[in-house]
Scaffold this active site. Structure first.
Site, mmCIF file in Angstrom:
data_model
loop_
_atom_site.group_PDB
_atom_site.id
_atom_site.type_symbol
_atom_site.label_atom_id
_atom_site.label_comp_id
_atom_site.label_asym_id
_atom_site.label_seq_id
_atom_site.Cartn_x
_atom_site.Cartn_y
_atom_site.Cartn_z
ATOM 1 N N PHE A 1 22.794 56.605 -39.860
ATOM 2 C CA PHE A 1 21.508 56.281 -40.181
ATOM 3 C C PHE A 1 21.214 55.089 -39.604
ATOM 4 O O PHE A 1 21.956 53.918 -39.892
ATOM 5 C CB PHE A 1 21.299 56.399 -41.835
ATOM 6 C CG PHE A 1 19.875 56.459 -42.237
ATOM 7 C CD1 PHE A 1 19.512 57.723 -42.782
ATOM 8 C CD2 PHE A 1 19.012 55.493 -42.154
ATOM 9 C CE1 PHE A 1 18.217 57.968 -43.246
ATOM 10 C CE2 PHE A 1 17.627 55.550 -42.476
ATOM 11 C CZ PHE A 1 17.308 56.832 -43.168
ATOM 12 N N VAL B 1 20.748 49.672 -44.571
ATOM 13 C CA VAL B 1 19.706 49.970 -45.522
ATOM 14 C C VAL B 1 18.456 49.123 -45.430
ATOM 15 O O VAL B 1 18.611 48.040 -45.732
ATOM 16 C CB VAL B 1 20.218 50.104 -46.985
ATOM 17 C CG1 VAL B 1 19.256 50.993 -47.622
ATOM 18 C CG2 VAL B 1 21.551 50.654 -46.811
ATOM 19 N N PHE C 1 24.581 56.210 -48.212
ATOM 20 C CA PHE C 1 24.939 56.915 -49.805
ATOM 21 C C PHE C 1 26.191 57.637 -49.621
ATOM 22 O O PHE C 1 26.916 57.753 -50.711
ATOM 23 C CB PHE C 1 23.609 57.822 -49.984
ATOM 24 C CG PHE C 1 23.906 58.554 -51.566
ATOM 25 C CD1 PHE C 1 23.273 57.687 -52.596
ATOM 26 C CD2 PHE C 1 24.235 59.462 -51.519
ATOM 27 C CE1 PHE C 1 23.304 58.048 -53.843
ATOM 28 C CE2 PHE C 1 24.348 60.098 -52.924
ATOM 29 C CZ PHE C 1 24.014 59.303 -54.062
ATOM 30 N N HIS D 1 13.731 55.282 -50.935
ATOM 31 C CA HIS D 1 15.005 55.560 -51.294
ATOM 32 C C HIS D 1 15.766 54.277 -51.246
ATOM 33 O O HIS D 1 16.877 54.286 -51.850
ATOM 34 C CB HIS D 1 15.500 56.051 -50.238
ATOM 35 C CG HIS D 1 15.793 57.683 -49.872
ATOM 36 N ND1 HIS D 1 14.886 58.521 -50.311
ATOM 37 C CD2 HIS D 1 17.057 58.140 -49.729
ATOM 38 C CE1 HIS D 1 15.662 59.526 -50.206
ATOM 39 N NE2 HIS D 1 16.919 59.555 -49.975
#
Ligand code: INI
Length: 156
Positions: free
Chosen positions: A25, A84, A60, A91
């Protein structure tokens, strides 16, 4: 100041076996952190053969994979790298909190030094700043923190 007994870690990574966990991500940011971490470790004496890169989906998932790597007892330290970014995602708080909390737990339960290089930023610009531009490279910082901690622990 009068001399006091001081324990501190030498920044020598020779012989250190390290796993780097990297989330896919936001990989265009995370790849920069990985590059910084590998560069920092090898410049301090680590051998490339002693570094294993483990790619995972997102921040996560990081604690579980870190736990497995720690339990394998194959590594002297872990460097956890991710990004993040708050942006538009609701989220953010869940992912960021669970990741940080889970990784701290792994480090404590498995008694393994863990460099925390998971960026938690409000926007993309702040992430870019921390991935090799204005604010340095947090992958480098996480790798060095893990190295120093590993060398301190070895003396205790
Ligand atoms: N994972 C990240 O690593 N960074 C993010 O910014 C992020 N956001 O914003 O959602 C993110 N979410 C994915 C999450 O880590 C899991 O991979 C996903 O929920 C599947 O379990």
């Amino acid at each position: 100041m009068a001399h006091i007994k001081t324990i501190e870690g030498q920044l020598d990574a020779k012989g250190l076996k390290v796993a780097i966990l990297a989330s896919r991500f936001n990989d265009f940011i995370v790849d920069k952190l990985v590059g910084g971490a590998v560069d920092a470790l090898t410049r301090h004496g680590a051998s490339r053969e002693d570094i294993t890169l483990v790619k995972i989906p997102g921040a996560f998932e990081m604690p579980l994979v870190a736990q497995r790597l720690a339990a394998s007892k194959q590594y002297d330290g872990l460097v956890c790298l991710g990004a993040v970014i708050r942006g538009a995602t609701p989220h953010f708080d869940f992912v960021a909190n669970e990741c940080a909390k889970g990784l701290a737990q792994v480090s404590m339960e498995h008694n393994i030094p863990l460099g925390f290089g998971v960026l938690t930023t409000d926007n993309l610009e702040q992430a870019i700043e921390r991935a090799g531009s204005k604010a340095g490279n947090k992958g480098v910082d996480a790798a060095m923190a893990m190295l120093e901690t590993a060398r301190v622990l070895a003396q205790l």
